[in-house]
Write a protein that holds these residues in place. Structure first.
Motif, PDB file in Angstrom:
ATOM      1  N   ARG A  32       0.818  -1.207   0.000  1.00  0.00           N
ATOM      2  CA  ARG A  32       0.000   0.000   0.000  1.00  0.00           C
ATOM      3  C   ARG A  32       0.859   1.268   0.000  1.00  0.00           C
ATOM      4  N   SER A  33       2.099   1.158   0.492  1.00  0.00           N
ATOM      5  CA  SER A  33       3.017   2.300   0.450  1.00  0.00           C
ATOM      6  C   SER A  33       3.575   2.495  -0.952  1.00  0.00           C
ATOM      7  N   ARG A  50      -3.228   4.764  -2.618  1.00  0.00           N
ATOM      8  CA  ARG A  50      -4.499   5.109  -3.224  1.00  0.00           C
ATOM      9  C   ARG A  50      -5.444   5.549  -2.126  1.00  0.00           C
ATOM     10  N   ALA A  51      -6.451   6.313  -2.486  1.00  0.00           N
ATOM     11  CA  ALA A  51      -7.520   6.697  -1.563  1.00  0.00           C
ATOM     12  C   ALA A  51      -8.785   6.013  -2.069  1.00  0.00           C
ATOM     13  N   ASP A  52      -9.331   5.128  -1.257  1.00  0.00           N
ATOM     14  CA  ASP A  52     -10.356   4.202  -1.725  1.00  0.00           C
ATOM     15  C   ASP A  52     -11.624   4.881  -2.235  1.00  0.00           C
ATOM     16  N   VAL A  53     -12.274   5.656  -1.370  1.00  0.00           N
ATOM     17  CA  VAL A  53     -13.576   6.213  -1.739  1.00  0.00           C
ATOM     18  C   VAL A  53     -13.440   7.197  -2.897  1.00  0.00           C
ATOM     19  N   PHE A  78     -10.177  -2.328  -5.556  1.00  0.00           N
ATOM     20  CA  PHE A  78     -10.505  -3.705  -5.179  1.00  0.00           C
ATOM     21  C   PHE A  78      -9.258  -4.453  -4.727  1.00  0.00           C
ATOM     22  N   VAL A  79      -8.170  -4.329  -5.472  1.00  0.00           N
ATOM     23  CA  VAL A  79      -6.923  -4.998  -5.095  1.00  0.00           C
ATOM     24  C   VAL A  79      -6.384  -4.421  -3.794  1.00  0.00           C
ATOM     25  N   GLY A  80      -6.307  -3.097  -3.726  1.00  0.00           N
ATOM     26  CA  GLY A  80      -5.747  -2.457  -2.538  1.00  0.00           C
ATOM     27  C   GLY A  80      -6.549  -2.724  -1.281  1.00  0.00           C
ATOM     28  N   ARG A  81      -7.880  -2.666  -1.401  1.00  0.00           N
ATOM     29  CA  ARG A  81      -8.718  -2.908  -0.221  1.00  0.00           C
ATOM     30  C   ARG A  81      -8.638  -4.362   0.216  1.00  0.00           C
ATOM     31  N   SER A  82      -8.500  -5.283  -0.728  1.00  0.00           N
ATOM     32  CA  SER A  82      -8.360  -6.699  -0.385  1.00  0.00           C
ATOM     33  C   SER A  82      -7.069  -6.937   0.384  1.00  0.00           C
ATOM     34  N   VAL A  83      -5.969  -6.347  -0.100  1.00  0.00           N
ATOM     35  CA  VAL A  83      -4.686  -6.467   0.595  1.00  0.00           C
ATOM     36  C   VAL A  83      -4.791  -5.857   1.992  1.00  0.00           C
ATOM     37  N   ALA A  84      -5.430  -4.693   2.087  1.00  0.00           N
ATOM     38  CA  ALA A  84      -5.566  -4.014   3.376  1.00  0.00           C
ATOM     39  C   ALA A  84      -6.378  -4.848   4.355  1.00  0.00           C
TER      40      ALA A  84
END
Length: 284
Positions: free
Chosen positions: A68-69, A73-76, A90-96
């Motif tokens: 994520r670093s 990205r900013a999700d919303v 979708f990818v970033g939020r899944s990893v988070a």
């Protein structure tokens, strides 16, 4: 990359460079802990003390935060720094989600271990509720991301604040139960507690109000919220590359604190768990 070429004029480049530097150091420290503590047992993925499980959970958090670093990205808002499908929400939020559940599980394991060793029922009970609360927070986070409704971001961050507050209570309850080097370790841990309380104060006074203000602004402007299926398609296919610092203003501080201090606490939990065989020697 264009962002790097603008390093002298764009503060986002310095911010991103700081995130990647800290993340690389964190990965190096994890490998050092792995080499120092991991001793595989025959027929088991973990060592006799379960340190292998803690290292695995820590890896999920350390490498998840590093990802994520490297690709912020900013999700919303659906904004990111680099134009790649890996920057999709979708990818970033899944990893988070995986990383944050791993982090919560680390805290649950270490508090249960320490509470059981010291006979501190309060700490044990708190350990049992940490993961369920964070799973609920993750559900609110996903709903916020999918529907673009900031109100659920505020609820998510409020649940994280409650969790940190409970962790602080659990650690303070343990302080009088140990002596000698372990007590000194807990004294050093007070600094960590202070960091968590500072992060708690940040969540309550800055982060949560930020999301609430965004929700009110969108509501006042009559912004249309996305439906669930429409939102799932949106988070998978839409990302907007922007290097305008004004678009990232609300994300800079919390991301830096989260990807540095929070990850350091995850690494510290592994080192503390490795002391399992020595804890009973120092009970008061």
């Amino acid at each position: 990359m264009k962002l790097m070429l603008q390093a002298r004029s764009n503060p986002l480049a310095w911010w991103w460079g700081s995130l990647t530097l800290v993340s690389n150091v964190n990965i190096l420290v994890w490998f050092m802990l792995y080499r120092e503590f991991y001793q595989p047992a025959a027929g088991s993925i973990s060592g006799p003390s379960g340190i292998g499980v803690m290292l695995l959970l820590c890896a999920g958090y350390v490498f998840g935060c590093a990802f994520r670093s490297f690709l912020p990205r900013a999700d919303v808002q659906r904004i990111c720094l680099f134009d790649t499908w890996l920057s999709s929400v979708f990818v970033g939020r899944s990893v988070a989600t995986v990383a944050e559940v791993c982090f919560a599980a680390q805290w649950a394991i270490i508090l249960h271990q320490l509470g059981s060793t010291a006979g501190a029922e309060t700490t044990v009970n708190i350990a049992l509720v940490i993961v369920p609360v964070i799973i609920i927070a993750e559900c609110f986070s996903w709903y916020a991301v999918v529907t673009t409704n900031y109100l659920y971001n505020a609820i998510e961050n409020s649940l994280w604040a409650v969790t940190f507050f409970l962790i602080g209570i659990a650690l303070c309850r343990l302080l009088p139960e140990f002596q000698g080097p372990v007590r000194w370790a807990f004294v050093a841990g007070i600094v960590g507690i202070a960091c968590f309380l500072a992060f708690l104060a940040f969540l309550v006074t800055v982060d949560v109000p930020m999301y609430l203000s965004r929700w009110r602004a969108g509501h006042a402007e009559g912004s249309r919220l996305l439906g669930f299926l429409e939102g799932l398609h949106d988070v998978s296919t839409r990302w907007v590359v922007t290097h305008d610092v004004a678009h990232w203003k609300g994300e800079l501080t919390w991301m830096f604190l989260y990807f540095s201090a929070a990850v350091w606490s995850s690494l510290a939990l592994c080192a503390l768990y490795a002391m399992d065989g020595y804890l009973t020697r120092y009970l008061t």
